[in-house]
Design a protein around this motif. Structure first.
Motif, short mmCIF file in Angstrom:
data_model
loop_
_atom_site.label_atom_id
_atom_site.label_comp_id
_atom_site.label_asym_id
_atom_site.label_seq_id
_atom_site.Cartn_x
_atom_site.Cartn_y
_atom_site.Cartn_z
N THR A 1 -1.93 12.84 -1.58
CA THR A 1 -0.63 12.69 -2.68
C THR A 1 -0.65 13.24 -3.79
O THR A 1 -0.17 12.94 -4.52
CB THR A 1 -1.74 10.98 -3.06
OG1 THR A 1 -3.23 11.52 -3.86
CG2 THR A 1 -1.59 9.90 -2.48
N SER A 2 -1.25 13.66 -3.86
CA SER A 2 -1.14 14.67 -4.93
C SER A 2 -0.07 16.26 -4.50
O SER A 2 0.93 16.62 -4.97
CB SER A 2 -2.55 16.10 -4.96
OG SER A 2 -3.35 14.72 -5.78
N VAL A 3 -0.65 15.86 -3.32
CA VAL A 3 0.99 17.60 -2.53
C VAL A 3 1.73 16.70 -1.73
O VAL A 3 2.81 17.29 -1.21
CB VAL A 3 1.16 18.58 -1.32
CG1 VAL A 3 -0.22 19.81 -2.67
CG2 VAL A 3 -0.60 17.52 -0.91
N GLU A 4 2.43 15.27 -2.74
CA GLU A 4 3.31 14.40 -2.17
C GLU A 4 3.53 13.68 -1.04
O GLU A 4 4.54 14.09 0.03
CB GLU A 4 4.89 15.03 -2.57
CG GLU A 4 4.98 15.88 -3.72
CD GLU A 4 6.21 15.85 -4.12
OE1 GLU A 4 6.54 16.54 -3.70
OE2 GLU A 4 6.35 15.98 -5.99
N PHE B 1 0.87 27.43 -3.23
CA PHE B 1 1.94 26.65 -3.84
C PHE B 1 2.98 27.58 -4.35
O PHE B 1 3.57 26.74 -5.46
CB PHE B 1 0.12 26.04 -5.20
CG PHE B 1 -0.13 25.27 -4.02
CD1 PHE B 1 0.18 24.26 -4.32
CD2 PHE B 1 -1.55 26.00 -3.63
CE1 PHE B 1 -0.88 22.92 -4.37
CE2 PHE B 1 -1.91 24.29 -3.45
CZ PHE B 1 -1.81 23.64 -3.44
N LYS B 2 2.80 29.08 -4.56
CA LYS B 2 4.18 29.52 -4.84
C LYS B 2 4.95 30.18 -3.70
O LYS B 2 6.61 29.77 -3.80
CB LYS B 2 3.41 29.53 -6.06
CG LYS B 2 5.22 31.21 -6.75
CD LYS B 2 3.79 31.88 -7.32
CE LYS B 2 5.34 32.33 -8.61
NZ LYS B 2 5.43 34.06 -8.11
N VAL C 1 6.54 22.91 -0.21
CA VAL C 1 4.28 23.59 -0.37
C VAL C 1 3.91 23.46 0.64
O VAL C 1 3.71 22.42 1.41
CB VAL C 1 4.02 22.25 -1.43
CG1 VAL C 1 2.12 23.27 -1.61
CG2 VAL C 1 4.75 22.18 -2.82
N SER C 2 3.02 24.81 1.04
CA SER C 2 2.03 24.74 2.51
C SER C 2 1.16 24.37 2.09
O SER C 2 0.42 24.80 3.21
CB SER C 2 2.40 26.53 2.88
OG SER C 2 2.43 26.99 2.35
N CYS C 3 0.92 23.29 1.56
CA CYS C 3 -0.48 22.81 1.71
C CYS C 3 0.10 21.49 1.73
O CYS C 3 0.22 20.77 1.22
CB CYS C 3 -1.64 22.70 0.16
SG CYS C 3 -2.44 21.74 0.40
N VAL C 4 -1.30 20.72 2.92
CA VAL C 4 -0.33 19.36 3.31
C VAL C 4 -1.68 18.61 2.77
O VAL C 4 -2.32 17.22 2.93
CB VAL C 4 -0.61 18.49 4.15
CG1 VAL C 4 0.76 19.55 5.60
CG2 VAL C 4 -1.71 19.37 5.78
#
Lengths: 279, 152, 267, 334
Positions: free
Chosen positions: D144-147, D297-298, D307-310
């Motif tokens: 949920t933090s990474v949408e 994240f950047k 954003v390449s973190c899921v």
């Protein structure tokens, strides 16, 4: 037509071998398959992946000028597993080549300008491509100045071509060796390239500088040029990081968000300043 | 076709190699299946070399050097012995067929012992058949499945 | 403040240490290593039985060596690792203050290596029940069953080298797997090469592994890699009477020999 | 989007029908170690249903840990180069989590946007993703933090959500629709409804919008050192990560015959950036861990807008030191 599989190499035959310096060799390569030769084109600044089957691939620039057609040349120092295997190859052996990769020097933008080359050691090959490319259309450029140095006299590469450039009236060559690397009959300068550059500063008006070599030379040389009045976007360099794929996938060459292989290897000083210092 | 075992022998320069030499100069007849690799001392025979020999096609291995107390360098073979004890037990623990490695002491005077050792080892390996267990280990499970699907 | 935090504050204030390697609770409730270089950070320190990590690995870090005076929270495995590292002359360039919890849950700070050694020898652990069970299982298998077991395990290995990274005894500045001339261990992860890697790792740890079991505990694919060295340590103790992480004077078993070492397999 | 329902008792029949139709089905399997991993299975009996997250992600289906780029053979006439791309079978990935499925969006964008990758394309084309929403989560989960959320449809071809006796099926793509047709009679048409009450609750730990802004200036943060001192420099996080794509290219065999392989690599390894000359652009673990986190994240936001973190939490669960990526991101963007 399907897009070309970028991991399948062209087959190249070694057509000539020149010993340049201790452990440094130049190979002239010709395409085995004529169809490949017809398809292939490159511009100054680009590099390729040279592979010995069974040993792996190594990254270096294309050292011959695109104006000299029909062959490619590469110059390398044998130091790792692949380059050692490459150095053990013989005339007419077949090696793999993938490329050309990366961006190019904006030669057309430089018409009418003075060009300054600063390089050291095995950093000359990437610029040699460019130097010949310019010399082959000499009339389009102003003064051409080359600063080149190596650790010892013996380590200078392209000795015959250096001689030729020295004798040309339209090329200004500062040839130097590191202190302690000179021989009794050495007639050139003695000192590190940045020192020589500081002592004999090039004029910065209407000039473009290109600097290539080990990371330390780039890190020291660029500020010196800046101090001498070169604008940051008139200073170019070509970076080389560890690379595996050459097409912006493997991730080894990244400097921040920049992939040296596809966004570079040619960068202006401005661009370098905007990167983290991870090269 | 009859199976001819490939045997690789890792031997020390001072004893076993000289012993093998003696077997040769005495014209002792023995199996030709062995390729000898000479080392300065048994202490230099790294276990990785054995693994690599198997990986590259050896069916059996002989490791041999000076008898205890006869080492040219005084203690190389004592060190080696400790390592072999541990290594052999580790291989066995992993299920590796340790019968394919013959350890021996052969002195420079024991040409006959060397010839006998090679004959015996060759015969034993011939009976065991080719060593495929180690070499046939393949790529990841995913790929294995793919290959299976394709070959069906 | 807990007694641990008080003790560490005291050590900082009297200048005994200027860096403490300890544990804190992370946002996801698990203990993570923390590196404290001043008193103001002492509050985050915890030391509970759930702090299983072997912090002695960090003693090899350049940043830690530079700190010179280093305090470390040590569970029993860490203590053994320190003893073994000292016996291999690896901790010469730092002054270490070792803090542990004894079996009654009381804080112990060791004044000398001798004290530490005596404590380790008095509290030398047996193999855990779990490991004993697995070892028995493996020993009871036939050779081919064991081969099947281990090759299946190793086929899952991805060569992330976490087993090497967490090992306090893997302190070489350059590992065999990192060289490629020659390429001893294949870079790609494939069963033969994986098996060679684990054999090599175990052999290089022979007589040096202190049985902390970290390598097996942290393996992301769950290979019980620590069993290899557990087995070797058993052999070494049985054959040569040497215990690892037991004495600061011992060196290690495969670095020495006795003329009378016994075996039955050399012809 | 088309909605269907299926009785949960009919799931095994649907699953086995896919296998019968000749597809390779990769599904979560409980291993001896007690961890759950993706593996090709022969029937639904082997499939694990009780897991929060698989040990490794499903990326290996499209980006295997070892991929043969080609094999070569030298003979009198020269060198012959062949590859076996044509042997890739139709594959179904069953039971991946929505976070994993959304990672496929990033992988596709990364591999295909510039210089399209032949091998990835070939595998992706033959792959169908059947995701299952999360009913459970743990402390390491932070989707949920990474949408994203435990019921995101992004990236999946089909998303299944268990709702008591029946399973709610969202057919997101044409591939997904084709997959249910192999057992069409098992399904009944359904209507769109809220999945909310059947999903795990995952609390958001940071605001992505804020992080995106603050991370722009985070490169020089002193917190990187604290965030990475505990890092051992292994590849456990990168190899388990559904979006880590770095690889190494290696030749195996001899100069006469062998193959060129690409295998997973990790930016945490000291050797990753080291030049042959010995010069290393990223000399210590702080710089290496910063690279990994900044990339997620950047850099990937700047390069691809993603954003390449899921938020799958694998790097946290698998880290030998249990370093926590979102705690680190929070501290460097303070």
């Amino acid at each position: 037509m399907e897009p070309k599989n970028q991991y399948i190499p062209y087959k190249m035959r070694i057509a000539n071998i020149i010993e340049e310096a201790p452990l440094v060799q130049t190979y002239r390569l010709e395409f085995v398959d004529e169809k490949d030769a017809a398809q292939f084109s490159f511009k100054a600044g680009q590099f390729a992946e040279y592979g010995v089957f069974g040993e792996g691939e190594s990254t270096f620039c294309i050292a011959s000028s695109p104006t000299r057609e029909g062959y490619l040349e590469c110059t390398f120092r044998s130091s790792g597993r692949v380059t050692k295997a490459l150095a053990n190859c013989e005339l007419n052996d077949i090696i793999g080549l993938r490329g050309p990769f990366g961006n190019t020097f904006p030669i057309e933008e430089w018409y009418g300008k003075n060009i300054v080359f600063i390089t050291g050691g095995i950093g000359l090959p990437p610029l040699r491509c460019l130097i010949w490319n310019l010399l082959d259309q000499r009339e389009k450029f102003g003064d051409i100045t080359i600063y080149y140095g190596a650790r010892t006299v013996n380590d200078l590469v392209y000795k015959e071509e250096l001689e030729e450039w020295k004798n040309r009236s339209d090329v200004n060559l500062f040839l130097t060796v590191d202190p302690g690397g000179e021989t009794p009959d050495w007639k050139g300068l003695v000192g590190f390239v940045p020192t020589i550059l500081e002592q004999n500063p090039p004029k910065s008006e209407n000039s473009v500088a290109i600097i290539a070599g080990p990371p330390i030379l780039i890190k020291m040389g660029m500020p010196i040029l800046g101090k001498n009045g070169f604008e940051n976007n008139n200073i170019y360099t070509t970076l080389e990081n560890r690379m595996k794929c050459g097409v912006g996938k493997c991730g080894h060459c990244t400097v921040g968000k920049t992939y040296v292989c596809k966004d570079g290897p040619v960068f202006t000083y401005d661009e370098v300043l905007n990167m983290p210092p991870e090269y | 076709m009859d199976f001819e075992p490939k045997i690789v022998a890792f031997v020390c320069n001072w004893c076993t190699y000289a012993g093998a030499d003696l077997a040769g100069t005495s014209r002792t007849k023995y199996a030709t299946n062995v390729s000898i690799i000479r080392f300065p001392c048994t202490g230099r025979i790294d276990f990785m070399l054995l693994m690599k020999a198997f990986e590259n096609g050896a069916d059996g291995i002989i490791v041999s050097g000076c008898h205890p107390n006869d080492c040219h360098y005084t203690s190389g073979n004592f060190h080696a012995r400790r390592r072999w004890i541990v290594f052999r037990s580790l291989l066995d623990f992993m299920g590796f067929d340790t019968d394919r490695i013959t350890f021996s002491w052969v002195s420079a005077a024991e040409g006959t012992k060397w010839a006998g050792l090679v004959d015996e080892t060759t015969e034993k390996i011939r009976e065991k058949g080719p060593f495929t267990e180690f070499k046939k280990l393949d790529y990841s499970i995913l790929e294995k499945i793919e290959n299976d699907v394709v070959t069906e | 403040m807990t007694s641990l935090q008080n003790k560490v504050t005291e050590l900082f204030e009297n200048g005994t240490i200027n860096l403490l390697i300890g544990f804190k609770e992370a946002i996801h409730k698990l203990p993570v290593p923390c590196f404290i270089d001043n008193v103001s950070q002492v509050e985050q320190l915890i030391f509970t039985p759930s702090c299983k990590g072997n912090l002695s690995v960090y003693l090899h870090k350049t940043e830690v060596k530079q700190a010179k005076k280093v305090g470390i929270l040590a569970n029993t495995a860490t203590l053994r690792a320190i003893v073994q590292l000292v016996s291999e002359n690896q901790l010469g360039d730092i002054e270490k203050t070792v803090i542990t919890l004894n079996t009654n849950g009381e804080l112990v700070v060791f004044a000398t290596m001798d004290e530490l050694e005596a404590y380790v020898q008095a509290n030398f652990p047996e193999l855990s029940e779990e490991d004993k069970k697995l070892l028995d299982q493996l020993n009871a298998m036939s050779r081919t069953e064991r081969w099947q077991y281990w090759t299946e395990q190793f086929s899952a290995c991805v060569k992330c080298y976490a087993c090497r990274a967490v090992c306090p005894m893997c302190y070489c500045s350059s590992c065999t797997v990192e060289g490629n001339q020659p390429q001893w261990i294949k870079v790609s992860s494939e069963t033969t090469g994986n098996l060679e890697w684990h054999t090599m790792r175990a052999m290089h740890l022979g007589g040096r592994c202190i049985n902390c079991g970290e390598c097996g505990r942290i393996c992301p694919v769950g290979i019980p890699v620590h069993m290899l060295t557990v087995k070797m340590n058993q052999d070494i103790e049985a054959e040569f009477g040497a215990k690892t992480g037991f004495s600061v004077k011992n060196g290690y078993a495969l670095n020495s020999f006795k003329p009378g070492d016994k075996e039955q397999f050399i012809k | 989007m088309e909605i269907k329902n299926i009785k949960s008792t009919n799931i095994p029949a649907f699953f086995d029908q896919m296998i019968k139709s000749g597809k390779v089905v990769i599904a979560p399997v409980l291993k001896k170690s007690g961890k759950v991993f993706f593996e090709a299975v022969q029937s639904y009996d082997q499939v694990s249903t009780d897991y929060i997250q698989t040990g490794f992600s499903a990326k290996s289906v499209v980006f295997p840990k070892v991929e043969e780029l080609f094999s070569f053979k030298k003979d009198d006439e020269g060198i012959e180069i062949t590859n076996n791309l044509h042997t890739i079978p139709e594959t179904v990935v069953w039971g991946l989590r929505p976070c994993d499925a959304s990672a496929f969006n990033y992988l596709t964008e990364f591999f295909l946007k510039e210089n399209p990758d032949t091998y990835f394309t070939a595998r992706k084309e033959k792959t169908t993703l059947i995701a299952i929403s999360c009913a459970k989560a743990d402390n390491a989960c932070f989707c949920t933090s990474v949408e994203l959320n435990p019921g995101s449809t992004s990236g999946s071809d089909i998303l299944l959500t268990a709702m008591g006796e029946s399973v709610y099926i969202e057919l997101i793509t044409e591939k997904g629709k084709a997959a249910v047709e192999t057992a069409a009679s098992l399904f009944t048409p359904g209507e769109e409804k809220s999945k909310e009450e059947f999903l795990a609750k995952v609390t958001s730990v940071f605001s992505m919008d804020e992080v995106k802004v603050r991370i722009k200036t985070a490169y020089d943060s002193a917190e990187w050192k604290h965030a990475s001192m505990g890092c051992f420099g292994c590849g456990a996080c990168a190899f388990a990560c559904p979006t880590c794509t770095c690889f190494d290219i290696q030749d195996e065999g001899t100069q006469d015959s062998g193959k060129r392989l690409r295998c997973w690599d990790a930016c945490g390894f000291g050797l990753f950036t080291k030049h042959t000359s010995g010069h290393n652009p990223r000399t210590n673990q702080t710089e290496r861990r910063r690279q990994r986190l900044m990339h997620k994240f950047k850099y990937s936001v700047e390069n691809l807008g993603i954003v390449s973190c899921v938020g799958c939490g694998r790097c946290i669960r698998n880290c030998p030191a249990h370093l926590n990526i979102f705690e680190n991101i929070l501290s460097v963007t303070k």
